[in-house]
Design an enzyme around this catalytic site. Structure first.
Site, PDB file in Angstrom:
ATOM      1  CB  CYS A  74      -4.996  -1.304  -1.870  1.00 12.42           C
ATOM      2  SG  CYS A  74      -6.760  -0.623  -0.731  1.00 12.42           S
ATOM      3  CB  CYS A 133     -10.975  -2.458   0.210  1.00 14.29           C
ATOM      4  SG  CYS A 133     -10.425  -1.795  -1.386  1.00 14.29           S
ATOM      5  CD  GLU A 148      -5.401  -5.972  -1.305  1.00 15.28           C
ATOM      6  OE1 GLU A 148      -4.572  -5.023  -1.168  1.00 15.28           O
ATOM      7  OE2 GLU A 148      -6.282  -6.367  -0.668  1.00 15.28           O
ATOM      8  CB  CYS A 194      -8.711  -4.382  -3.879  1.00 13.24           C
ATOM      9  SG  CYS A 194      -7.609  -3.169  -3.656  1.00 13.24           S
ATOM     10  CG  ASN A 244      -0.267  -0.411   2.544  1.00 11.38           C
ATOM     11  OD1 ASN A 244       0.720  -0.849   2.637  1.00 11.38           O
ATOM     12  ND2 ASN A 244      -1.053   0.295   3.448  1.00 11.38           N
ATOM     13  CB  ILE A 245       1.574   3.683  -2.284  1.00  6.88           C
ATOM     14  CG1 ILE A 245       2.371   2.494  -2.625  1.00  6.88           C
ATOM     15  CG2 ILE A 245       2.527   4.970  -2.381  1.00  6.88           C
ATOM     16  CD1 ILE A 245       2.958   2.382  -4.095  1.00  6.88           C
ATOM     17  CD  GLU A 246      -1.495   4.781   4.406  1.00  2.00           C
ATOM     18  OE1 GLU A 246      -0.964   5.692   5.257  1.00  2.00           O
ATOM     19  OE2 GLU A 246      -2.460   3.967   4.896  1.00  2.00           O
TER      20      GLU A 246
HETATM   21  N1  THU Z   1      -5.253  -1.468   2.378  1.00  2.00           N
HETATM   22  C1  THU Z   1      -4.779  -2.274   1.625  1.00  2.00           C
HETATM   23  O1  THU Z   1      -3.567  -2.201   1.031  1.00  2.00           O
HETATM   24  N2  THU Z   1      -5.542  -3.239   0.934  1.00  2.00           N
HETATM   25  C2  THU Z   1      -6.936  -3.552   1.232  1.00  2.00           C
HETATM   26  O2  THU Z   1      -7.657  -4.469   0.467  1.00  2.00           O
HETATM   27  C3  THU Z   1      -7.604  -2.799   2.420  1.00  2.00           C
HETATM   28  C4  THU Z   1      -6.692  -1.563   2.867  1.00  2.00           C
HETATM   29  C5  THU Z   1      -4.581  -0.207   2.730  1.00  2.00           C
HETATM   30  C6  THU Z   1      -4.875   1.087   2.562  1.00  2.00           C
HETATM   31  C7  THU Z   1      -4.673   1.783   3.506  1.00  2.00           C
HETATM   32  O3  THU Z   1      -3.341   2.233   3.187  1.00  2.00           O
HETATM   33  C8  THU Z   1      -4.512   0.945   4.750  1.00  2.00           C
HETATM   34  O4  THU Z   1      -4.581  -0.229   4.186  1.00  2.00           O
HETATM   35  C9  THU Z   1      -5.603   1.318   5.574  1.00  2.00           C
HETATM   36  O5  THU Z   1      -6.936   1.181   5.161  1.00  2.00           O
END
Ligand code: THU
Length: 137
Positions: A53, A90, A55, A93, A42-44
């Site tokens: 996310c 999520c 995935e 994804c 994940n890259i915020e």
């Molecule tokens: N996140 C994912 O990488 N994959 C998911 O399917 C659900 C959420 C990440 C997004 C965010 O950076 C962190 O998890 C918290 O929601």
């Protein structure tokens, strides 16, 4: 490529997570039907919305390199990278998976290399909207 190895690669990918806002680190390892593995984290983003996310990072890397068919994905995640529960994909994804994957595509959510659940895309996203939904027949 067995599930154990795919999960190991997802844990490795989680190390690269950029998650300064949620502190939840996530890693994914996507196996294409051609046998190649594409990893993602994940890259915020400070603006939150542009965050991606793990995935989808894996899928977008793979598709951008010419892959269109996929067999399995392993996903791991947790607060500060401590994986204590199954981290399920999520809805966004799941929809991205739906674009490229069949009903029997496997989503492996893992707590460790030996403790995991395997679910099909059909289980995670029944009655899904897919490219078939846009066919003229
Ligand atoms: N996140 C994912 O990488 N994959 C998911 O399917 C659900 C959420 C990440 C997004 C965010 O950076 C962190 O998890 C918290 O929601």
């Amino acid at each position: 490529m067995d599930n154990k190895e795919l999960i190991r690669l997802a844990f490795e990918a989680m190390e690269y997570a950029y998650a300064p806002y949620s502190a939840h680190k996530v890693g994914a390892a996507l196996l294409s039907k051609s046998g190649k593995v594409y990893t993602g984290c994940n890259i915020e983003n400070a603006a939150y919305g542009p965050s991606n996310c793990a995935e989808r990072t894996a899928f977008f890397k793979a598709v951008s390199e010419g892959e269109r068919e996929f067999e399995r994905i392993a996903v791991v995640g947790g607060k500060d990278g401590r994986v204590t529960s199954y981290f399920v994909p999520c809805g966004v994804c799941r929809q991205v998976m739906s674009e490229f994957c069949d009903d029997d595509f496997s989503v492996i959510v893992a707590k460790s290399e030996d403790d995991y659940l395997s679910k099909t895309l059909k289980e995670l996203l029944p009655d899904r909207f897919s490219p078939k939904s846009l066919s003229s027949e």
